[in-house]
Write a protein that holds these residues in place. Structure first.
Motif, PDB file in Angstrom:
ATOM      1  N   MET A   1       0.833  -1.209   0.000  1.00 34.65           N
ATOM      2  CA  MET A   1       0.000   0.000   0.000  1.00 34.65           C
ATOM      3  C   MET A   1       0.868   1.259   0.000  1.00 34.65           C
ATOM      4  SD  MET A   1      -3.141   0.945   2.459  1.00 34.65           S
ATOM      5  CE  MET A   1      -3.704  -0.701   2.194  1.00 34.65           C
ATOM      6  N   ARG A   2       0.485   2.234  -0.831  1.00 31.90           N
ATOM      7  CA  ARG A   2       1.351   3.393  -0.987  1.00 31.90           C
ATOM      8  C   ARG A   2       1.136   4.465   0.068  1.00 31.90           C
ATOM      9  NH1 ARG A   2       0.903   5.844  -6.683  1.00 31.90           N
ATOM     10  NH2 ARG A   2      -1.256   5.214  -6.459  1.00 31.90           N
ATOM     11  N   TYR A   3      -0.038   4.462   0.736  1.00 34.26           N
ATOM     12  CA  TYR A   3      -0.372   5.564   1.632  1.00 34.26           C
ATOM     13  C   TYR A   3      -0.638   5.046   3.026  1.00 34.26           C
ATOM     14  CZ  TYR A   3      -1.059   6.994  -3.053  1.00 34.26           C
ATOM     15  OH  TYR A   3      -0.862   7.190  -4.383  1.00 34.26           O
ATOM     16  N   LEU A   4      -0.536   5.924   3.996  1.00 34.95           N
ATOM     17  CA  LEU A   4      -0.790   5.530   5.370  1.00 34.95           C
ATOM     18  C   LEU A   4      -2.281   5.658   5.635  1.00 34.95           C
ATOM     19  CD1 LEU A   4       2.179   7.351   7.100  1.00 34.95           C
ATOM     20  CD2 LEU A   4       2.022   4.974   6.370  1.00 34.95           C
ATOM     21  N   ILE A 266      -8.343  12.101  -7.343  1.00 37.86           N
ATOM     22  CA  ILE A 266      -7.641  10.959  -7.943  1.00 37.86           C
ATOM     23  C   ILE A 266      -6.145  11.139  -7.741  1.00 37.86           C
ATOM     24  CG2 ILE A 266      -7.060   9.787 -10.122  1.00 37.86           C
ATOM     25  CD1 ILE A 266      -9.936   9.251  -9.521  1.00 37.86           C
ATOM     26  N   ILE A 267      -5.493  10.047  -7.368  1.00 38.24           N
ATOM     27  CA  ILE A 267      -4.033  10.032  -7.268  1.00 38.24           C
ATOM     28  C   ILE A 267      -3.529   9.092  -8.357  1.00 38.24           C
ATOM     29  CG2 ILE A 267      -2.065   9.501  -5.770  1.00 38.24           C
ATOM     30  CD1 ILE A 267      -4.186   9.817  -3.436  1.00 38.24           C
ATOM     31  N   ALA A 268      -2.605   9.575  -9.188  1.00 39.77           N
ATOM     32  CA  ALA A 268      -2.120   8.758 -10.309  1.00 39.77           C
ATOM     33  C   ALA A 268      -0.692   9.171 -10.632  1.00 39.77           C
ATOM     34  CB  ALA A 268      -3.028   8.945 -11.529  1.00 39.77           C
ATOM     35  N   ASP A 269      -0.079   8.470 -11.583  1.00 36.89           N
ATOM     36  CA  ASP A 269       1.326   8.749 -11.891  1.00 36.89           C
ATOM     37  C   ASP A 269       1.521  10.041 -12.671  1.00 36.89           C
ATOM     38  OD1 ASP A 269       2.225   6.558 -10.561  1.00 36.89           O
ATOM     39  OD2 ASP A 269       2.165   5.245 -12.314  1.00 36.89           O
ATOM     40  N   VAL A 299      -3.696   3.739  -9.549  1.00 33.42           N
ATOM     41  CA  VAL A 299      -4.651   4.847  -9.431  1.00 33.42           C
ATOM     42  C   VAL A 299      -5.461   4.661  -8.158  1.00 33.42           C
ATOM     43  CG1 VAL A 299      -6.598   6.054 -10.507  1.00 33.42           C
ATOM     44  CG2 VAL A 299      -4.839   5.013 -11.950  1.00 33.42           C
ATOM     45  N   SER A 300      -5.563   5.723  -7.348  1.00 32.91           N
ATOM     46  CA  SER A 300      -6.351   5.687  -6.116  1.00 32.91           C
ATOM     47  C   SER A 300      -7.387   6.800  -6.161  1.00 32.91           C
ATOM     48  CB  SER A 300      -5.465   5.913  -4.892  1.00 32.91           C
ATOM     49  OG  SER A 300      -4.330   5.093  -4.950  1.00 32.91           O
ATOM     50  N   ALA A 301      -8.451   6.647  -5.364  1.00 31.81           N
ATOM     51  CA  ALA A 301      -9.505   7.666  -5.405  1.00 31.81           C
ATOM     52  C   ALA A 301     -10.144   7.864  -4.043  1.00 31.81           C
ATOM     53  CB  ALA A 301     -10.580   7.257  -6.409  1.00 31.81           C
ATOM     54  N   VAL A 302     -10.539   9.109  -3.776  1.00 32.87           N
ATOM     55  CA  VAL A 302     -11.351   9.451  -2.612  1.00 32.87           C
ATOM     56  C   VAL A 302     -12.554  10.237  -3.134  1.00 32.87           C
ATOM     57  CG1 VAL A 302     -11.456  10.628  -0.388  1.00 32.87           C
ATOM     58  CG2 VAL A 302      -9.284   9.647  -1.169  1.00 32.87           C
ATOM     59  N   LEU A 303     -13.738   9.722  -2.888  1.00 36.27           N
ATOM     60  CA  LEU A 303     -14.960  10.342  -3.401  1.00 36.27           C
ATOM     61  C   LEU A 303     -15.793  10.854  -2.225  1.00 36.27           C
ATOM     62  CD1 LEU A 303     -13.996   8.414  -5.686  1.00 36.27           C
ATOM     63  CD2 LEU A 303     -16.383   7.899  -6.157  1.00 36.27           C
ATOM     64  N   ILE A 304     -16.313  12.060  -2.342  1.00 32.21           N
ATOM     65  CA  ILE A 304     -17.205  12.586  -1.304  1.00 32.21           C
ATOM     66  C   ILE A 304     -18.579  12.814  -1.938  1.00 32.21           C
ATOM     67  CG2 ILE A 304     -17.582  14.372   0.439  1.00 32.21           C
ATOM     68  CD1 ILE A 304     -14.579  14.844   0.503  1.00 32.21           C
ATOM     69  N   TYR A 312     -13.633   5.272  -0.650  1.00 30.62           N
ATOM     70  CA  TYR A 312     -12.225   5.132  -1.052  1.00 30.62           C
ATOM     71  C   TYR A 312     -12.050   3.979  -2.033  1.00 30.62           C
ATOM     72  CZ  TYR A 312     -11.736   7.577   3.405  1.00 30.62           C
ATOM     73  OH  TYR A 312     -11.846   8.474   4.433  1.00 30.62           O
ATOM     74  N   SER A 313     -11.020   4.090  -2.883  1.00 22.64           N
ATOM     75  CA  SER A 313     -10.661   2.933  -3.700  1.00 22.64           C
ATOM     76  C   SER A 313     -10.104   1.850  -2.774  1.00 22.64           C
ATOM     77  CB  SER A 313      -9.628   3.323  -4.764  1.00 22.64           C
ATOM     78  OG  SER A 313      -8.529   3.965  -4.178  1.00 22.64           O
ATOM     79  N   ASP A 314     -10.076   0.602  -3.260  1.00 22.88           N
ATOM     80  CA  ASP A 314      -9.726  -0.537  -2.395  1.00 22.88           C
ATOM     81  C   ASP A 314      -8.362  -0.382  -1.732  1.00 22.88           C
ATOM     82  OD1 ASP A 314     -12.108  -1.670  -2.966  1.00 22.88           O
ATOM     83  OD2 ASP A 314     -11.329  -3.167  -4.398  1.00 22.88           O
ATOM     84  N   ASP A 315      -7.387   0.251  -2.416  1.00 17.90           N
ATOM     85  CA  ASP A 315      -6.033   0.368  -1.850  1.00 17.90           C
ATOM     86  C   ASP A 315      -5.948   1.411  -0.745  1.00 17.90           C
ATOM     87  OD1 ASP A 315      -6.533   2.395  -3.690  1.00 17.90           O
ATOM     88  OD2 ASP A 315      -4.392   2.729  -4.027  1.00 17.90           O
TER      89      ASP A 315
END
Ligand code: AMP
Ligand code: MG
Length: 321
Positions: A1-4, A266-269, A299-304, A312-315
């Protein structure tokens, strides 16, 4: 996992101030605010003039409002005849076509047929008949990318706008320029599209996601480095009439503002990918949007949601903290 994951709670952004060797700049461009923070060594050449020139160049190419922009030229003629465009513009159209396919049509640069009928500053929306007519011009699969950098619209009255990826592309270009200047730590943002290069001193950068309804609050904060972070929100360009919110992210099927979400991060490269996907996932909503993000590598996501619930995305499964 890339984030805490434990840090993914409702917190305020708290970026420690590092004074030594850190430079800042802010200026207006592309209808938004550019802001830059970077670490300079004694021999670092100031990158700001090069960044300003590059962003002005892109604005002159991609703005729907600048006289003689490439975008305007295409919109004026491509439904009558093939129009020759620059390599860069052609590549952006190819990228747009890629995201149109990837998102099942949620990302559609021909949204502009309806989108340009709204005037968010003046609080004006088109009437139902006008909107239905305009929605018929929306279908990015009718944008024909021809050999020799030419484009033609197969539908009369079709209009395009690259606002869903222009700033992301611009941030990527800025990061190239910062790297060319030998800069290893920086945060570059254009409105809701950012890229964080390297670390902030000894630690990861803390990127705050704005609370969708309270401008001075950060909904949550993520430690990141060497990634792009893009937020699309219904609070960036909007007006409220008769209790209804009209904002700038358009559902291509109806020509109306997408209704389920208040913000998507969205978090991406690359910033271009993060930008395209934040707009697309906003249109897709929680179920389809997260299903798409969960299929994509890196790719990660946080949706409000409008009701304030956070998804949140699964990761990024949040911890207890
Ligand atoms: P962003 O803030 O990155 O979500 O970009 C919003 C911008 O994307 C809008 O101001 C429009 O220029 C453009 N846009 C709106 N709806 C769409 C859509 N369905 N597909 C592609 N671009 C869009
Ligand atoms: Mg976007």
């Amino acid at each position: 996992m890339r984030y805490l994951p434990a840090l993914l709670s409702l917190v305020f952004l708290c970026q420690p101030v590092l004074a030594d060797g850190w430079e800042k700049a802010e200026w207006k461009v592309m209808g938004t605010l550019a802001s830059l923070s970077y670490h300079a060594d004694s021999d670092t050449v100031d990158p700001v003039p090069a960044l300003k020139a590059e962003l002005e160049r892109l604005n002159a190419m991609l703005s729907p409002w600048v006289e003689n922009s490439e975008l305007k030229r295409v919109n004026e003629h491509a439904d009558e005849q093939a129009v020759e465009i620059s390599n860069e513009f052609y590549r952006l159209l190819q990228t747009s076509a890629h995201y149109h396919r990837l998102t099942d049509g949620a990302f559609d640069i021909s949204f502009a047929g309806a989108g340009h009928l709204y005037d968010y500053r003046a609080g004006k929306a088109p009437d139902q008949d006008r909107l239905r007519e305009a929605a018929d011009t929306i279908d990015a699969s009718a944008i024909e990318l021809l050999p020799d950098n030419r484009v033609r619209f197969a539908r009369p009255g079709m209009r395009i706008d690259l606002g869903g990826i222009a700033k992301g592309h611009a941030v990527d270009r800025c990061i190239d320029i910062l790297r060319d200047h030998g800069i290893k730590q920086a945060w570059m943002s254009l409105g809701g599209d950012s890229y964080v290069l390297g670390q902030h001193g000894e630690r990861a950068w803390q990127v705050g996601i704005r609370h969708p309804r309270q401008a001075d609050k950060t909904a949550l904060s993520l430690p990141v480095s060497d990634v792009a972070v893009s937020t699309s929100g219904d609070y960036q360009r909007y007006f409220v009439r008769d209790g209804q919110r009209y904002h700038h992210i358009i559902n291509p099927g109806s020509g109306k503002s997408a209704g389920e979400l208040a913000s998507v991060t969205i978090i991406a490269d690359t910033s271009l990918e993060a930008d395209a996907l934040s707009t697309s996932v906003f249109v897709l909503g929680v179920d389809k949007g997260l299903a798409l993000v969960n299929r994509l590598d890196g790719v990660s996501a946080v949706l409000i949601r409008l009701d304030g619930s956070v998804h949140y995305s699964d990761d990024l499964t949040p911890g207890d903290g």
